[in-house]
Motif scaffolding. Sequence first.
Motif, mmCIF file in Angstrom:
data_model
loop_
_atom_site.group_PDB
_atom_site.id
_atom_site.type_symbol
_atom_site.label_atom_id
_atom_site.label_comp_id
_atom_site.label_asym_id
_atom_site.label_seq_id
_atom_site.Cartn_x
_atom_site.Cartn_y
_atom_site.Cartn_z
ATOM 1 N N THR A 165 0.809 -0.915 -0.106
ATOM 2 C CA THR A 165 0.148 0.256 -0.111
ATOM 3 C C THR A 165 0.883 1.308 0.139
ATOM 4 O O THR A 165 0.563 2.091 -0.852
ATOM 5 C CB THR A 165 -0.858 -0.014 1.499
ATOM 6 O OG1 THR A 165 -1.453 -1.343 1.356
ATOM 7 C CG2 THR A 165 -1.721 1.111 1.302
ATOM 8 N N ILE A 166 1.848 1.338 1.035
ATOM 9 C CA ILE A 166 2.713 2.567 0.950
ATOM 10 C C ILE A 166 3.741 2.465 0.140
ATOM 11 O O ILE A 166 3.921 3.841 -0.704
ATOM 12 C CB ILE A 166 3.410 2.494 2.641
ATOM 13 C CG1 ILE A 166 2.045 2.603 3.566
ATOM 14 C CG2 ILE A 166 4.209 3.771 2.661
ATOM 15 C CD1 ILE A 166 1.093 3.840 3.327
ATOM 16 N N GLY A 167 4.464 1.378 -0.305
ATOM 17 C CA GLY A 167 5.621 1.378 -1.218
ATOM 18 C C GLY A 167 5.140 2.084 -2.783
ATOM 19 O O GLY A 167 5.809 2.633 -3.243
ATOM 20 N N THR A 168 3.867 1.391 -2.837
ATOM 21 C CA THR A 168 3.433 1.668 -4.356
ATOM 22 C C THR A 168 2.942 3.159 -4.542
ATOM 23 O O THR A 168 3.298 3.770 -5.469
ATOM 24 C CB THR A 168 1.998 0.998 -4.491
ATOM 25 O OG1 THR A 168 2.239 -0.558 -4.307
ATOM 26 C CG2 THR A 168 1.530 0.960 -5.806
ATOM 27 N N ARG A 169 2.394 3.796 -3.642
ATOM 28 C CA ARG A 169 2.116 5.203 -3.603
ATOM 29 C C ARG A 169 3.686 5.987 -3.596
ATOM 30 O O ARG A 169 3.783 7.030 -4.449
ATOM 31 C CB ARG A 169 1.225 5.517 -2.189
ATOM 32 C CG ARG A 169 -0.250 5.086 -2.476
ATOM 33 C CD ARG A 169 -0.929 5.247 -1.101
ATOM 34 N NE ARG A 169 -2.364 4.955 -1.255
ATOM 35 C CZ ARG A 169 -2.991 4.101 -1.514
ATOM 36 N NH1 ARG A 169 -2.564 2.628 -1.600
ATOM 37 N NH2 ARG A 169 -4.108 4.057 -1.594
ATOM 38 N N ILE A 170 4.494 5.671 -2.716
ATOM 39 C CA ILE A 170 5.388 6.556 -2.730
ATOM 40 C C ILE A 170 6.204 6.477 -4.195
ATOM 41 O O ILE A 170 6.673 7.586 -4.682
ATOM 42 C CB ILE A 170 6.434 5.910 -1.673
ATOM 43 C CG1 ILE A 170 5.834 6.119 -0.283
ATOM 44 C CG2 ILE A 170 8.054 6.550 -1.657
ATOM 45 C CD1 ILE A 170 6.841 5.480 0.972
ATOM 46 N N ILE A 171 6.370 5.435 -4.632
ATOM 47 C CA ILE A 171 7.164 5.353 -5.953
ATOM 48 C C ILE A 171 6.325 5.967 -6.929
ATOM 49 O O ILE A 171 6.899 6.782 -7.864
ATOM 50 C CB ILE A 171 7.335 3.712 -6.108
ATOM 51 C CG1 ILE A 171 9.029 3.716 -6.891
ATOM 52 C CG2 ILE A 171 6.306 3.318 -6.971
ATOM 53 C CD1 ILE A 171 9.582 2.502 -6.673
#
Length: 350
Positions: free
Chosen positions: A11-17
């Motif tokens: 959830t978070i990694g996808t958004r950060i990238i």
Amino acid sequence: MKKIFVNGYGTIGTRIIAFIKDDPEVEIVGVGKYSPDEKVNHAISHGLDVYVSEQKLDDFKDYKIAGSIESALDKSDLVIDASPGGHGFLNKKNLYEPKGIIAIYQGGETVYGEKAVSDLLFNSRANYVEAFGKKHVMQGSCNVTGMGRILQPLKEKYAEQLVRFDVTLIRRWVDIEQTDKQVKDTIEMTEHPHHGDDVKAYMGKETPLFLRAIKVPTRQMHLHIMDIRFKDTAPNPSEIHELFTNENGVATLWTAKGTKDVRDFADTMKFSFKDTNMIHIHANMTTTLGDTIQMMYSDDQTGIVIPENHMLLQAMLFQKSYEEALKHTESLFHMKEKKTKLEEHFAKKD
Ligand code: NAD
């Protein structure tokens, strides 16, 4: 150009990238994946190089893998760890420290005790410059980040007038896209929530914050119910709302009936990932009762920490001034525009 690796593509990694790949000041080395699932091809189709743990290379033989996470770290200047809570600490010990790479950790980690990932818990509104020169910094969780957006402006304006903050966190069960996870039909009590101590890590341990938390069956954001007690008569609601008019990442809404209204509006407006990236004061719920202000605000659990990670990487990599960093983050996240749209849509009706 500084090179960044994102370890963990949930959830978070996808958004950060998704956001930082558009940042002209940094280059994305790639993303670290841990399970051979459809998100590997999702990442590749978005132009990302996918790296996997050296021991797991065999599990990914059906996919076009760029190399091992270990080799990706060798090519990177900073790693953003977006692993499940607790794994960040293990990654620090097993990978980042041995390789001497600087790292950002997420809110599922801790700054206390034996498993501390850092001695700094970041909240850009409260302690931006403290991240200068640090090698390991933890970004606060969504609830912890949201509370800072309210508490820091209050502290700056009212200082000694403030007596105590009593907060009840109503936490969402799971995130919208976690379709593999059930929303349980229960209200769960959270024993020893970490959020109060985490907030005190950046607001000061003397902060008179008293907090409890429950989890409710919804995917649609967290809601914080906050009572703010003053020494004398509390300010009226309009003075409190005024304080947040120019606060970055705080929208003041009057007519949202619930958290889903806000998420649905974000969807209608095509905000990335249906996120607003901020907190929303539900102004119709603010009341002054003698020495106390009662207020409620919702907290975009998935979105709020993403611009914070971007602020943090600018502090750690470039030691930019707060204003410069904020301006650059704004150019990627368009928070002001989102705030205006939200406030216009949920404006007070005469
Ligand atoms: P997630 O479960 O959606 O994603 C985690 C990803 O990390 C998965 O893809 C998993 O396969 C991968 N992974 C497994 N082991 C790993 C390892 N050793 N190293 C790196 N990656 C590994 O979780 P998430 O919701 O993205 O949460 C990540 C972190 O962000 C946690 O610390 C969490 O507390 C924090 N956080 C989450 C939210 C939210 O709303 N989901 C908000 C703020 C902070």
